[in-house]
Design a protein around this motif. Structure first.
Motif, PDB file in Angstrom:
ATOM      1  N   ILE A   1      85.561  -8.555  13.609  1.00 20.11           N
ATOM      2  CA  ILE A   1      86.469  -7.633  14.292  1.00 20.11           C
ATOM      3  C   ILE A   1      86.843  -6.480  13.372  1.00 20.11           C
ATOM      4  N   ASP A   2      87.146  -6.805  12.123  1.00 14.94           N
ATOM      5  CA  ASP A   2      87.567  -5.781  11.169  1.00 14.94           C
ATOM      6  C   ASP A   2      86.478  -4.744  10.947  1.00 14.94           C
ATOM      7  N   GLY A   3      85.246  -5.200  10.801  1.00 14.94           N
ATOM      8  CA  GLY A   3      84.144  -4.268  10.589  1.00 14.94           C
ATOM      9  C   GLY A   3      83.955  -3.326  11.761  1.00 14.94           C
ATOM     10  N   LYS A   4      84.139  -3.844  12.958  1.00 13.16           N
ATOM     11  CA  LYS A   4      83.978  -3.019  14.159  1.00 13.16           C
ATOM     12  C   LYS A   4      85.075  -1.964  14.252  1.00 13.16           C
ATOM     13  N   LEU A   5      86.315  -2.356  13.986  1.00 12.39           N
ATOM     14  CA  LEU A   5      87.441  -1.441  14.136  1.00 12.39           C
ATOM     15  C   LEU A   5      87.549  -0.464  12.972  1.00 12.39           C
ATOM     16  N   PHE A   6      87.287  -0.951  11.754  1.00 12.38           N
ATOM     17  CA  PHE A   6      87.389  -0.102  10.574  1.00 12.38           C
ATOM     18  C   PHE A   6      86.190   0.829  10.443  1.00 12.38           C
ATOM     19  N   GLY A   7      85.054   0.376  10.916  1.00 14.17           N
ATOM     20  CA  GLY A   7      83.860   1.207  10.858  1.00 14.17           C
ATOM     21  C   GLY A   7      83.044   1.026   9.605  1.00 14.17           C
ATOM     22  N   ASP A   8      83.357   0.012   8.818  1.00  9.08           N
ATOM     23  CA  ASP A   8      82.599  -0.260   7.596  1.00  9.08           C
ATOM     24  C   ASP A   8      82.874  -1.699   7.175  1.00  9.08           C
ATOM     25  N   ASP A   9      82.164  -2.142   6.143  1.00  9.10           N
ATOM     26  CA  ASP A   9      82.258  -3.527   5.699  1.00  9.10           C
ATOM     27  C   ASP A   9      83.190  -3.650   4.492  1.00  9.10           C
ATOM     28  N   ARG A  10      84.401  -4.090   4.733  1.00  6.75           N
ATOM     29  CA  ARG A  10      85.334  -4.359   3.630  1.00  6.75           C
ATOM     30  C   ARG A  10      85.636  -5.860   3.564  1.00  6.75           C
ATOM     31  N   SER A  11      84.625  -6.654   3.860  1.00  5.99           N
ATOM     32  CA  SER A  11      84.800  -8.102   3.957  1.00  5.99           C
ATOM     33  C   SER A  11      85.273  -8.715   2.636  1.00  5.99           C
ATOM     34  N   PHE A  12      84.881  -8.131   1.502  1.00  2.76           N
ATOM     35  CA  PHE A  12      85.332  -8.675   0.214  1.00  2.76           C
ATOM     36  C   PHE A  12      86.848  -8.737   0.169  1.00  2.76           C
ATOM     37  N   PHE A  13      87.511  -7.640   0.533  1.00  2.84           N
ATOM     38  CA  PHE A  13      88.963  -7.569   0.439  1.00  2.84           C
ATOM     39  C   PHE A  13      89.633  -8.447   1.496  1.00  2.84           C
ATOM     40  N   VAL A  14      89.015  -8.569   2.667  1.00  5.15           N
ATOM     41  CA  VAL A  14      89.568  -9.426   3.711  1.00  5.15           C
ATOM     42  C   VAL A  14      89.486 -10.891   3.278  1.00  5.15           C
ATOM     43  N   ARG A  15      88.335 -11.298   2.777  1.00  9.98           N
ATOM     44  CA  ARG A  15      88.177 -12.681   2.302  1.00  9.98           C
ATOM     45  C   ARG A  15      89.134 -12.962   1.133  1.00  9.98           C
ATOM     46  N   ARG A  16      89.265 -12.010   0.244  1.00  7.79           N
ATOM     47  CA  ARG A  16      90.121 -12.215  -0.917  1.00  7.79           C
ATOM     48  C   ARG A  16      91.581 -12.350  -0.506  1.00  7.79           C
ATOM     49  N   ARG A  17      92.006 -11.520   0.447  1.00  5.97           N
ATOM     50  CA  ARG A  17      93.381 -11.603   0.919  1.00  5.97           C
ATOM     51  C   ARG A  17      93.684 -12.984   1.481  1.00  5.97           C
ATOM     52  N   MET A  18      92.762 -13.506   2.274  1.00 10.69           N
ATOM     53  CA  MET A  18      93.003 -14.813   2.889  1.00 10.69           C
ATOM     54  C   MET A  18      92.935 -15.936   1.858  1.00 10.69           C
ATOM     55  N   ALA A  19      92.060 -15.794   0.865  1.00 13.63           N
ATOM     56  CA  ALA A  19      91.939 -16.829  -0.158  1.00 13.63           C
ATOM     57  C   ALA A  19      93.180 -16.885  -1.043  1.00 13.63           C
ATOM     58  N   LEU A  20      93.748 -15.726  -1.368  1.00 11.45           N
ATOM     59  CA  LEU A  20      94.891 -15.671  -2.266  1.00 11.45           C
ATOM     60  C   LEU A  20      96.209 -15.974  -1.564  1.00 11.45           C
ATOM     61  N   PHE A  21      96.327 -15.531  -0.306  1.00 10.97           N
ATOM     62  CA  PHE A  21      97.607 -15.654   0.394  1.00 10.97           C
ATOM     63  C   PHE A  21      97.417 -16.260   1.789  1.00 10.97           C
ATOM     64  N   PRO A  22      96.888 -17.482   1.853  1.00  7.90           N
ATOM     65  CA  PRO A  22      96.610 -18.089   3.161  1.00  7.90           C
ATOM     66  C   PRO A  22      97.859 -18.275   4.020  1.00  7.90           C
ATOM     67  N   ASP A  23      99.014 -18.472   3.397  1.00  4.27           N
ATOM     68  CA  ASP A  23     100.243 -18.669   4.168  1.00  4.27           C
ATOM     69  C   ASP A  23     100.774 -17.364   4.758  1.00  4.27           C
ATOM     70  N   LEU A  24     100.194 -16.229   4.349  1.00 10.76           N
ATOM     71  CA  LEU A  24     100.632 -14.929   4.862  1.00 10.76           C
ATOM     72  C   LEU A  24      99.601 -14.307   5.791  1.00 10.76           C
ATOM     73  N   CYS A  25      98.664 -15.108   6.270  1.00 15.23           N
ATOM     74  CA  CYS A  25      97.628 -14.628   7.187  1.00 15.23           C
ATOM     75  C   CYS A  25      97.754 -15.365   8.519  1.00 15.23           C
ATOM     76  N   PHE A  26      97.994 -14.607   9.588  1.00 10.41           N
ATOM     77  CA  PHE A  26      98.188 -15.193  10.907  1.00 10.41           C
ATOM     78  C   PHE A  26      97.200 -14.593  11.903  1.00 10.41           C
ATOM     79  N   VAL A  27      96.812 -15.395  12.886  1.00 13.01           N
ATOM     80  CA  VAL A  27      95.891 -14.935  13.915  1.00 13.01           C
ATOM     81  C   VAL A  27      96.529 -15.085  15.290  1.00 13.01           C
TER      82      VAL A  27
END
Length: 280
Positions: free
Chosen positions: A152-178
């Motif tokens: 979803i992020d790649g589609k809306l942002f228009g590019d691949d920033r998956s590194f930062f998305v994965r890192r955010r969830m790995a470091l702060f899983p309690d602050l990531c909601f869906v």
């Protein structure tokens, strides 16, 4: 002046400069992430072996961002910032990046215009507190959600920033909601800053659910602390959301500026908070 790659030992220096500027969202973790992603794009300027400034160039497959450009107060007015900036731009172009963006305060915009950048739109900042509340459609993100979030992020942002998305969830899983409504329809990813929580990416697809239910879920973990959001004024849905009512205070807007065919890099209407001015 010598410009070199940022080392792990420079993280405290970079964080110190950001703190002096009052950039509450820029923590040590942020600079560690830049280095981990691409040390080659992280720069420190030295004069007579003394560190005097920093700049970071983030390259994605189809675009790049420049941020964290700071020169020590006592070294300003000598052209160091301009040299650092040009070095970062040259680095991105050497890697084949032609679409380059940045966020600039009003006073700096004319400087970047002389370097070939143009104003695209306002990059807005909102800070506020909201009460935590449960919602049947909102839950903490799980490891199995990450591929859907990245798609979803790649589609809306228009590019691949998956590194930062994965890192955010790995470091702060309690602050990531869906937002899970027969599949992932949205997400809010937070991280602690200095005296606040920075939220972004923040996505809510479709108009049948109030996006704030995601923020209310996140607020259960932040204890009601201040939250900070970055939103582009071209996203009417985001602007309406943050300016409605008296929940959020608008602070210190910047200019989103760019060179190259940046208009082709559209930010989706459902991307309500972008993440950061330094990496989009």
């Amino acid at each position: 002046m010598l410009i070199r790659q940022m080392k792990d030992a420079d993280v405290d220096f970079a964080f110190g400069l950001a703190s002096e500027e009052g950039w509450a969202s820029e923590t040590r973790e942020v600079f560690e992430g830049f280095i981990e992603y691409d040390r080659g794009g992280c720069f420190v300027a030295e004069e007579n072996s003394e560190r005097i400034g920093i700049c970071v160039a983030v390259r994605y497959p189809r675009s790049g961002f420049i941020g964290e450009l700071i020169v020590k107060m006592e070294a300003r007015g000598k052209g160091y910032g301009k040299t650092l900036f040009r070095h970062a731009v040259a680095y991105l172009r050497s890697k084949g990046v032609v679409k380059i963006a940045l966020d600039a305060v009003d006073a700096a915009a004319p400087i970047y215009e002389k370097e070939g950048f143009r104003k695209i739109c306002r990059s807005l900042r909102f800070v506020g507190r909201i009460d935590g509340r449960e919602n049947r459609l909102v839950r903490k993100a799980q490891p199995g959600d990450i591929d859907d979030i990245i798609a979803i992020d790649g589609k809306l942002f228009g590019d691949d920033r998956s590194f930062f998305v994965r890192r955010r969830m790995a470091l702060f899983p309690d602050l990531c909601f869906v937002l899970d409504n027969e599949g992932i329809r949205g997400y809010a990813m937070g991280r602690p800053g200095v005296g606040l929580f920075s939220v972004g990416p923040f996505v809510c697809q479709g108009g049948d659910v109030d996006p704030l239910v995601l923020v209310e879920g996140l607020a259960m973990e932040t204890g009601g602390g201040d939250m900070r959001f970055c939103a582009l004024e071209t996203c009417e849905r985001a602007v309406n959301l943050f300016r409605t009512g008296k929940i959020f205070e608008e602070r210190n807007p910047c200019w989103r500026m760019a060179c190259g065919p940046y208009e082709e890099l559209r930010t989706g209407v459902d991307l309500l908070a972008t993440g950061s001015g330094a990496k989009g």
